[in-house]
Motif scaffolding. Structure first.
Motif, PDB file in Angstrom:
ATOM      1  N   THR A  76      -6.939  -1.187   6.178  1.00  0.00           N
ATOM      2  CA  THR A  76      -7.216  -2.600   5.943  1.00  0.00           C
ATOM      3  C   THR A  76      -6.446  -3.473   6.926  1.00  0.00           C
ATOM      4  O   THR A  76      -6.991  -4.432   7.490  1.00  0.00           O
ATOM      5  N   LEU A  77      -5.191  -3.146   7.150  1.00  0.00           N
ATOM      6  CA  LEU A  77      -4.371  -3.924   8.088  1.00  0.00           C
ATOM      7  C   LEU A  77      -4.894  -3.807   9.519  1.00  0.00           C
ATOM      8  O   LEU A  77      -4.971  -4.796  10.248  1.00  0.00           O
ATOM      9  N   VAL A  78      -5.245  -2.578   9.917  1.00  0.00           N
ATOM     10  CA  VAL A  78      -5.780  -2.363  11.264  1.00  0.00           C
ATOM     11  C   VAL A  78      -7.081  -3.132  11.450  1.00  0.00           C
ATOM     12  O   VAL A  78      -7.297  -3.800  12.474  1.00  0.00           O
ATOM     13  N   THR A  79      -7.954  -3.061  10.456  1.00  0.00           N
ATOM     14  CA  THR A  79      -9.239  -3.757  10.530  1.00  0.00           C
ATOM     15  C   THR A  79      -9.040  -5.265  10.603  1.00  0.00           C
ATOM     16  O   THR A  79      -9.687  -5.947  11.408  1.00  0.00           O
ATOM     17  N   ALA A  80      -8.137  -5.788   9.779  1.00  0.00           N
ATOM     18  CA  ALA A  80      -7.903  -7.229   9.748  1.00  0.00           C
ATOM     19  C   ALA A  80      -7.341  -7.743  11.066  1.00  0.00           C
ATOM     20  O   ALA A  80      -7.729  -8.812  11.543  1.00  0.00           O
ATOM     21  N   ALA A  81      -6.431  -7.006  11.668  1.00  0.00           N
ATOM     22  CA  ALA A  81      -5.764  -7.467  12.886  1.00  0.00           C
ATOM     23  C   ALA A  81      -6.599  -7.273  14.139  1.00  0.00           C
ATOM     24  O   ALA A  81      -6.576  -8.111  15.043  1.00  0.00           O
ATOM     25  N   THR A  82      -7.331  -6.156  14.214  1.00  0.00           N
ATOM     26  CA  THR A  82      -8.022  -5.802  15.463  1.00  0.00           C
ATOM     27  C   THR A  82      -9.526  -5.991  15.429  1.00  0.00           C
ATOM     28  O   THR A  82     -10.170  -6.002  16.475  1.00  0.00           O
ATOM     29  N   GLY A  83     -10.089  -6.105  14.235  1.00  0.00           N
ATOM     30  CA  GLY A  83     -11.545  -6.203  14.147  1.00  0.00           C
ATOM     31  C   GLY A  83     -12.211  -4.882  14.462  1.00  0.00           C
ATOM     32  O   GLY A  83     -13.397  -4.842  14.807  1.00  0.00           O
ATOM     33  N   GLY A  84     -11.459  -3.793  14.344  1.00  0.00           N
ATOM     34  CA  GLY A  84     -11.999  -2.455  14.593  1.00  0.00           C
ATOM     35  C   GLY A  84     -11.367  -1.466  13.644  1.00  0.00           C
ATOM     36  O   GLY A  84     -10.520  -1.833  12.817  1.00  0.00           O
ATOM     37  N   LEU A 245      -0.314   2.315   9.717  1.00  0.00           N
ATOM     38  CA  LEU A 245      -1.365   3.262   9.345  1.00  0.00           C
ATOM     39  C   LEU A 245      -0.893   4.694   9.582  1.00  0.00           C
ATOM     40  O   LEU A 245      -1.212   5.601   8.799  1.00  0.00           O
ATOM     41  N   GLY A 246      -0.111   4.908  10.632  1.00  0.00           N
ATOM     42  CA  GLY A 246       0.437   6.231  10.906  1.00  0.00           C
ATOM     43  C   GLY A 246       1.313   6.733   9.767  1.00  0.00           C
ATOM     44  O   GLY A 246       1.273   7.918   9.409  1.00  0.00           O
ATOM     45  N   VAL A 247       2.098   5.836   9.177  1.00  0.00           N
ATOM     46  CA  VAL A 247       2.936   6.211   8.034  1.00  0.00           C
ATOM     47  C   VAL A 247       2.059   6.626   6.853  1.00  0.00           C
ATOM     48  O   VAL A 247       2.318   7.632   6.183  1.00  0.00           O
ATOM     49  N   CYS A 248       1.009   5.856   6.599  1.00  0.00           N
ATOM     50  CA  CYS A 248       0.077   6.185   5.513  1.00  0.00           C
ATOM     51  C   CYS A 248      -0.569   7.556   5.735  1.00  0.00           C
ATOM     52  O   CYS A 248      -0.725   8.349   4.800  1.00  0.00           O
ATOM     53  N   VAL A 249      -0.924   7.836   6.983  1.00  0.00           N
ATOM     54  CA  VAL A 249      -1.555   9.112   7.318  1.00  0.00           C
ATOM     55  C   VAL A 249      -0.586  10.264   7.070  1.00  0.00           C
ATOM     56  O   VAL A 249      -0.984  11.337   6.594  1.00  0.00           O
ATOM     57  N   ALA A 250       0.697  10.066   7.382  1.00  0.00           N
ATOM     58  CA  ALA A 250       1.696  11.114   7.157  1.00  0.00           C
ATOM     59  C   ALA A 250       1.807  11.464   5.671  1.00  0.00           C
ATOM     60  O   ALA A 250       1.943  12.635   5.304  1.00  0.00           O
ATOM     61  N   VAL A 251       1.740  10.454   4.813  1.00  0.00           N
ATOM     62  CA  VAL A 251       1.788  10.688   3.366  1.00  0.00           C
ATOM     63  C   VAL A 251       0.586  11.518   2.929  1.00  0.00           C
ATOM     64  O   VAL A 251       0.713  12.464   2.150  1.00  0.00           O
ATOM     65  N   VAL A 252      -0.581  11.166   3.453  1.00  0.00           N
ATOM     66  CA  VAL A 252      -1.800  11.924   3.129  1.00  0.00           C
ATOM     67  C   VAL A 252      -1.695  13.357   3.652  1.00  0.00           C
ATOM     68  O   VAL A 252      -2.108  14.308   2.977  1.00  0.00           O
ATOM     69  N   GLY A 253      -1.128  13.521   4.845  1.00  0.00           N
ATOM     70  CA  GLY A 253      -0.943  14.858   5.402  1.00  0.00           C
ATOM     71  C   GLY A 253      -0.075  15.726   4.511  1.00  0.00           C
ATOM     72  O   GLY A 253      -0.355  16.921   4.308  1.00  0.00           O
ATOM     73  N   LEU A 254       0.989  15.138   3.957  1.00  0.00           N
ATOM     74  CA  LEU A 254       1.867  15.875   3.043  1.00  0.00           C
ATOM     75  C   LEU A 254       1.097  16.327   1.801  1.00  0.00           C
ATOM     76  O   LEU A 254       1.207  17.486   1.371  1.00  0.00           O
ATOM     77  N   ILE A 255       0.327  15.419   1.227  1.00  0.00           N
ATOM     78  CA  ILE A 255      -0.441  15.754   0.024  1.00  0.00           C
ATOM     79  C   ILE A 255      -1.450  16.860   0.316  1.00  0.00           C
ATOM     80  O   ILE A 255      -1.598  17.810  -0.470  1.00  0.00           O
ATOM     81  N   LYS A 256      -2.124  16.753   1.462  1.00  0.00           N
ATOM     82  CA  LYS A 256      -3.159  17.721   1.818  1.00  0.00           C
ATOM     83  C   LYS A 256      -2.611  19.132   1.938  1.00  0.00           C
ATOM     84  O   LYS A 256      -3.167  20.084   1.370  1.00  0.00           O
ATOM     85  N   VAL A 257      -1.533  19.309   2.691  1.00  0.00           N
ATOM     86  CA  VAL A 257      -0.995  20.664   2.886  1.00  0.00           C
ATOM     87  C   VAL A 257      -0.294  21.162   1.631  1.00  0.00           C
ATOM     88  O   VAL A 257      -0.230  22.376   1.384  1.00  0.00           O
ATOM     89  N   SER A 258       0.219  20.240   0.817  1.00  0.00           N
ATOM     90  CA  SER A 258       0.887  20.640  -0.417  1.00  0.00           C
ATOM     91  C   SER A 258      -0.102  21.201  -1.429  1.00  0.00           C
ATOM     92  O   SER A 258       0.237  22.076  -2.222  1.00  0.00           O
TER      93      SER A 258
END
Length: 360
Positions: A76-84, A245-258
């Motif tokens: 959401t933050l990336v989309t709001a700031a960059t329009g992409g 967003l990178g921090v959010c992705v790291a959290v998801v990565g932890l959940i996925k491999v766990s």
């Protein structure tokens, strides 16, 4: 006076950005309630370790949808700031997960004991994901490359990088404590991913309340030139959203491999970037940037997961799932468009005025 007040309140409801994801969730829940009330059945059982756990379709939505909700925050933050949008989050999650396993396993892909504390492995993964986000942010903010094109690089190469980190091996963590992050903590019957998502949401709320990140992000997205004239640094703000967003992705990565205590480089977080983008769109946020509603995006994430769970429940084949999901999501996204909402508001106002006239 009362009629005017009612008309005004209904008009505000239809125009409220959070109306669409909530309405979509209610429609899906009503659909399941009519066709199969067992959808709402939640039971308390025991897992293989003998610990009490909750199970049921609603628990599955909370569990699996939490990963998407966490990603929706950063997207959401990336989309709001960059329009992409960042289409590399799935591949970056693979990198983060691979880094976690590499640190925990050390040089042995099948260690009897973890070679480092889980928190250390996670922090290293966060650093790796932030670097990936910084790479994307530099391309977008400094080199003015369109976000989807810039992130296509990691989207293409990310999974190969993840495999290279572990020498193309599939490391396995046998320590039961590692599975807690993607499963259940002993004594707590609620899925841990939901608790992690709740923590991320709380942190996000506090950041939005006590910092100007949200205001600056919207300002840059609405008009980059004007924000620069008002003393903001659009380049840095765009850059920092990718890092977050990178921090959010790291959290998801932890959940996925766990969840599985190992990794499948080609499958982990596959197509999750599309669902994350859809969650942002379903939340009524403009994909062209500008004003955003974080709450709507998070609800949108759980709506997407509710839709996915519903389709699986009715035995939709996995290869046909994207087609069914696309049709439903298109309807939801179109209905969330400002012009459509304005039409609903105008139509409702006309019906209300007609009823008032007939009663009078």
């Amino acid at each position: 006076m009362k009629d005017m007040k009612t008309k005004f309140s209904v008009k505000n409801i239809f125009r409220n950005q959070i109306f669409i994801p909530i309405a979509a969730m209610l429609l899906l829940l009503i659909f399941n309630l009519i066709l199969d009330p067992s959808f709402f059945k939640v039971t308390l059982g025991y897992n293989s370790a003998g610990n009490p756990v909750l199970s049921g379709y609603l628990i599955t939505i909370l569990d699996s949808g939490s990963e998407l909700a966490i990603l929706a925050i950063g997207m959401t933050l990336v989309t709001a700031a960059t329009g992409g949008q960042d289409i590399s989050v799935g591949a970056t999650a693979a990198i983060a997960g691979s880094v976690i396993l590499r640190v925990l396993c050390g040089g042995n892909s099948r260690p009897e004991h973890m070679q480092a504390p889980i928190i250390v492995a996670f922090l290293v993964a966060v650093l790796a994901s932030m670097l990936c986000g910084a790479f994307n942010g530099i391309l977008v903010a400094y080199f003015k490359i369109q976000p989807m094109v810039a992130t296509l690089i990691l989207y293409t190469a990310g999974r190969s990088i993840a495999a290279w980190i572990n020498n193309n091996e599939l490391p396995v963590i046998s320590d039961e404590s590692f599975s807690y992050f993607g499963g259940f903590i002993p004594g707590i019957c609620i899925p841990t991913p939901f608790l992690i998502a709740l923590l991320c949401i709380i942190v996000t709320v506090l950041v939005m309340k006590f910092t100007t990140l949200g205001l600056y992000t919207q300002a840059v997205g609405i008009n980059e030139h004007s924000s620069k004239l008002n003393g903001l640094n659009p380049i840095f703000i765009k850059f920092i959203t990718f890092v977050i967003l990178g921090v959010c992705v790291a959290v998801v990565g932890l959940i996925k491999v766990s969840r599985i205590s190992t990794i499948n480089y080609s499958v982990i977080a596959k197509d999750i970037e599309m669902d994350a983008i859809l969650a942002v769109a379903l939340g009524g946020n403009a994909l062209g940037g500008g004003k955003f509603n974080m709450t709507a995006s998070i609800i949108g994430a759980y709506v997407i997961q509710c839709l996915t769970t519903t389709l699986y429940k009715f035995n939709v084949q996995s290869d046909a799932l994207p087609a069914y999901k696309a049709v439903v999501v298109i309807l939801l996204v179109v209905s969330s468009a400002p012009t459509v909402r304005a039409w609903f508001t105008k139509t409702w106002a006309g019906i209300t005025a007609k009823n008032v006239k007939e009663v009078g």
